[in-house]
Design an enzyme around this catalytic site. Structure first.
Site, PDB file in Angstrom:
ATOM      1  N   GLU A  49       0.864  -1.173   0.000  1.00 48.51           N
ATOM      2  CA  GLU A  49       0.000   0.000   0.000  1.00 48.51           C
ATOM      3  C   GLU A  49       0.907   1.232   0.000  1.00 48.51           C
ATOM      4  O   GLU A  49       1.781   1.358   0.872  1.00 48.51           O
ATOM      5  CB  GLU A  49      -0.896  -0.027   1.245  1.00 48.51           C
ATOM      6  CG  GLU A  49      -1.978   1.026   1.283  1.00 48.51           C
ATOM      7  CD  GLU A  49      -2.770   0.961   2.578  1.00 48.51           C
ATOM      8  OE1 GLU A  49      -3.356   1.986   2.958  1.00 48.51           O
ATOM      9  OE2 GLU A  49      -2.799  -0.117   3.221  1.00 48.51           O
ATOM     10  N   ASP A  60      -5.054   9.913   9.238  1.00 47.55           N
ATOM     11  CA  ASP A  60      -3.765   9.389   9.663  1.00 47.55           C
ATOM     12  C   ASP A  60      -3.284  10.040  10.948  1.00 47.55           C
ATOM     13  O   ASP A  60      -3.540  11.211  11.212  1.00 47.55           O
ATOM     14  CB  ASP A  60      -2.728   9.583   8.555  1.00 47.55           C
ATOM     15  CG  ASP A  60      -3.035   8.739   7.333  1.00 47.55           C
ATOM     16  OD1 ASP A  60      -3.135   7.514   7.494  1.00 47.55           O
ATOM     17  OD2 ASP A  60      -3.200   9.294   6.239  1.00 47.55           O
TER      18      ASP A  60
END
Length: 273
Positions: A49, A60
């Protein structure tokens, strides 16, 4: 059969779970990131990824936010991210690559151009966390039409009705976010993950990968016992960060990250023995 389908079919035939590794394109610089990505399969990564650097990575945590800042400061762009994928494909035509990011840079480039360019570069799927299922015609459907799997996130708060909606156009695999919140925050209990994976598998035949909060080989092994793959990102990013000097790569940066990946892969591969 797509690369993702082939990979998960191979994992099933081997009787084991997979390891999905996350890194940010251009962190801490594009040359180092490219070397790292090329080394991931040999270290045991089954799926890669790659984060597309963005100024506001809202899903995030601090580690990946810092990686985005480093990458952008070093000149990373969406085009350079696609170039990294294309470079990787020159020597590896089997390891699946999933691009993860946010809709703003894709919209700025143009959706049709982006999905074509991503497919042509050698990407296999997308994770774009700020595009809800209700807006599938914006990106999800064009991506699927271009031959890219659109991978959705399922969370602990996703109820049965929502799960059915989210699954409608999902492809490749399902990404179960095992804890509420941002990446790198906390860890779910083994029982909670087991129950969640079982619930998701009743709603889809797609493989289920579990991420968020997996930091050690032991945690990866515990997830691998019940899921089709374990996803690790923040821990790898932090390994990169600890090897830097004044924010720049050192001679040990790539090996520092790959050594963790090898340990995680050993944990995953030994989970069902």
């Amino acid at each position: 059969m797509s690369r993702l389908q082939a990979k998960f079919a191979d994992l099933k035939a081997q009787g084991r779970s997979g390891l999905v590794t996350f890194v940010t394109a251009g962190d801490p610089d594009m040359a180092t990131a490219t070397e790292l990505v090329k080394g991931l399969p040999g270290a045991g990564a089954d799926v890669i990824e790659i984060g597309m650097p963005f100024t506001d990575p809202m899903a995030d945590g601090p580690a990946i936010q810092a990686a985005n800042i480093r990458a952008l400061a070093g000149g990373a762009t969406l085009q350079k991210t696609l170039d990294l994928v294309r470079d990787f494909r020159r020597s590896d035509d089997t390891t699946p690559i999933v691009l993860m990011g946010y809709f703003n840079p894709i919209y700025s480039r143009g959706v049709d151009k982006f999905v074509k360019d991503a497919k042509d570069a050698g990407a296999d799927g997308l994770i774009v966390v700020d595009t809800p299922a209700e807006e599938d015609d914006e990106l999800c459907l064009p991506a699927r039409a271009a031959g890219l799997d659109f991978i959705r996130l399922i969370t602990p708060t996703t109820d049965a009705k929502r799960l059915e909606t989210v699954m409608t156009n999902t492809g490749g695999f399902v990404y179960y976010v095992s804890v509420n919140g941002i990446t790198g925050a906390g860890s779910a209990t083994e029982d909670a993950v087991t129950n969640a994976v079982g619930r998701i598998k009743k709603a889809t035949d797609l493989p289920v990968a579990v991420g968020f909060g997996i930091r050690t080989p032991e945690q990866a092994a515990a997830v691998a016992k019940v899921a089709d793959a374990a996803v690790v990102g923040s821990a790898i990013i932090q390994r990169i960060e600890t090897s830097l000097k004044d924010g720049k790569a050192t001679a040990g940066t790539v090996e520092n990250a790959l050594s963790l990946v090898r340990d995680l892969a050993a944990g995953v591969r030994g989970a069902r023995k």
